[in-house]
Design a protein around this motif. Sequence first.
Motif, PDB file in Angstrom:
ATOM      1  N   UNK A 153      12.863  19.833  26.039  1.00  0.00           N
ATOM      2  CA  UNK A 153      11.718  19.265  25.326  1.00  0.00           C
ATOM      3  C   UNK A 153      11.416  17.855  25.828  1.00  0.00           C
ATOM      4  N   UNK A 154      10.147  17.509  25.784  1.00  0.00           N
ATOM      5  CA  UNK A 154       9.700  16.153  26.072  1.00  0.00           C
ATOM      6  C   UNK A 154       9.243  15.537  24.758  1.00  0.00           C
ATOM      7  N   UNK A 155       9.771  14.349  24.443  1.00  0.00           N
ATOM      8  CA  UNK A 155       9.592  13.757  23.127  1.00  0.00           C
ATOM      9  C   UNK A 155       8.721  12.508  23.221  1.00  0.00           C
ATOM     10  N   UNK A 156       7.771  12.392  22.291  1.00  0.00           N
ATOM     11  CA  UNK A 156       6.904  11.224  22.200  1.00  0.00           C
ATOM     12  C   UNK A 156       6.917  10.718  20.759  1.00  0.00           C
ATOM     13  N   UNK A 157       6.915   9.402  20.595  1.00  0.00           N
ATOM     14  CA  UNK A 157       6.852   8.795  19.265  1.00  0.00           C
ATOM     15  C   UNK A 157       5.417   8.389  18.964  1.00  0.00           C
ATOM     16  N   UNK A 158       4.864   8.934  17.889  1.00  0.00           N
ATOM     17  CA  UNK A 158       3.484   8.693  17.476  1.00  0.00           C
ATOM     18  C   UNK A 158       3.526   8.094  16.075  1.00  0.00           C
ATOM     19  N   UNK A 159       2.558   7.286  15.727  1.00  0.00           N
ATOM     20  CA  UNK A 159       2.588   6.630  14.424  1.00  0.00           C
ATOM     21  C   UNK A 159       1.285   6.831  13.673  1.00  0.00           C
ATOM     22  N   UNK A 160       1.410   6.745  12.352  1.00  0.00           N
ATOM     23  CA  UNK A 160       0.242   6.699  11.463  1.00  0.00           C
ATOM     24  C   UNK A 160       0.516   5.572  10.479  1.00  0.00           C
ATOM     25  N   UNK A 161      -0.159   4.462  10.639  1.00  0.00           N
ATOM     26  CA  UNK A 161       0.152   3.289   9.841  1.00  0.00           C
ATOM     27  C   UNK A 161       1.584   2.876  10.096  1.00  0.00           C
ATOM     28  N   UNK A 162       2.378   2.759   9.055  1.00  0.00           N
ATOM     29  CA  UNK A 162       3.783   2.372   9.210  1.00  0.00           C
ATOM     30  C   UNK A 162       4.708   3.573   9.377  1.00  0.00           C
ATOM     31  N   UNK A 163       4.160   4.800   9.326  1.00  0.00           N
ATOM     32  CA  UNK A 163       4.972   6.010   9.445  1.00  0.00           C
ATOM     33  C   UNK A 163       5.084   6.440  10.901  1.00  0.00           C
ATOM     34  N   UNK A 164       6.286   6.830  11.303  1.00  0.00           N
ATOM     35  CA  UNK A 164       6.525   7.306  12.657  1.00  0.00           C
ATOM     36  C   UNK A 164       6.777   8.808  12.660  1.00  0.00           C
ATOM     37  N   UNK A 165       6.271   9.472  13.681  1.00  0.00           N
ATOM     38  CA  UNK A 165       6.416  10.911  13.832  1.00  0.00           C
ATOM     39  C   UNK A 165       6.833  11.214  15.265  1.00  0.00           C
ATOM     40  N   UNK A 166       7.704  12.193  15.426  1.00  0.00           N
ATOM     41  CA  UNK A 166       8.160  12.581  16.762  1.00  0.00           C
ATOM     42  C   UNK A 166       7.517  13.898  17.168  1.00  0.00           C
TER      43      UNK A 166
END
Length: 389
Positions: free
Chosen positions: A48-61
């Motif tokens: 898998x290739x992993x990227x960190x994405x955000x929405x406001x102060x929340x982080x999502x992988x």
Amino acid sequence: MPNGIAVIECYASRPPENVLDVAFTSAELAGFATDEARENAQAGADNATVFNVSYGSQNFRFFFTLDEDRSPGNPLLRVDCDEAIYPSEADSEAAYRDLMDALFELLCRLAVGLNVDYAALFNPENRNALAHSRPFDDGISELPRLGIYAQRVVDQFGGIDAMFDSPPWYTAELDEDKTVIADAESGWLDGPWQPPTEAPYLVDARFDTTATPAVDRELADPFGSFATGAYGADLCVPREQIGPEFRNEDLELVRAYVDEQRDLRRVADDSFVRNVVTDTTSDNVEVVKQQLAEVPADAREGDLTVSTLLPGAIPPSFVRLDEPDGENVVTRVMNLDVDTNKVELLISLGRAAQHGDGMDVATIESALDELAGLEDSDVVERWIEREFL
């Protein structure tokens, strides 16, 4: 129960060639920030290739598995949402609704952009909603609470009517013949947020008007009107187990009294239980948090709990005890040897008491005593289902 980590999973047998660009564009349209993610890929397990994405102060992988020979049980894209879908994790109802709107839009846009056969947002209670084989309907042993299906997968199931025992609570149509289905209201789906019926990315959407009305979600502490020294029976769970639903096995019957500081303390050993909530003008998330807003110095960490009896349908008369070891509606429900969800039963009984029709507290207590005397739990559960739920 503990909330557990929620995920979005997207399964696609014929995805577009530019999967990463489509996924990031979908995320950006839903309000997520992806600039840093595009530049900082990480290696994950199972290629898998992993990227960190955000929405406001929340982080999502975002976990992408782009291999053409990936196994059927390995999604093209998995988005780890941690505990963001749960109202108890939000700072306010407004913040929770905003985030859930964004996650729902992300799910819908990913489903269309990636040409999914099947996509879902689910939590550990719905963990069997993974797709383990192709065709995808053969590999799904449990339908998710919120899923999106290509028309060919709906057809493989035999149509929406064949997928569910009753009409789904919410359905929507997207572009490219994708159908969104939420089968029923539950916790994070019907709390302070509901999916939209109008949005730029929706072709059409509707709620089932024939469904059973939702459980009352306005909160009020049934102990709020109690005088100092008054006794009552609360149903509590440890604060780390607060979640979208409450299982019977997680409930603790707490016989307590209201002390001079407006706290609940256990009759058995005088230990602190929680704060009594008297201000319910805030949003529901804040009302829940008020139960442990002021923890006294003598409180033991393992004793801190929150009540499951805050839905406004549950009246003070259900929890009040004339004496510490007395009985009331709450204790009688807990004495029943049934699998029926006891919190939901208390809410239904509370509605019945509020609406009259001869269902006052004395009548309810008498009925519960009769049920407790029956030996066949299946008979009891059928009677409860017919008369109270």
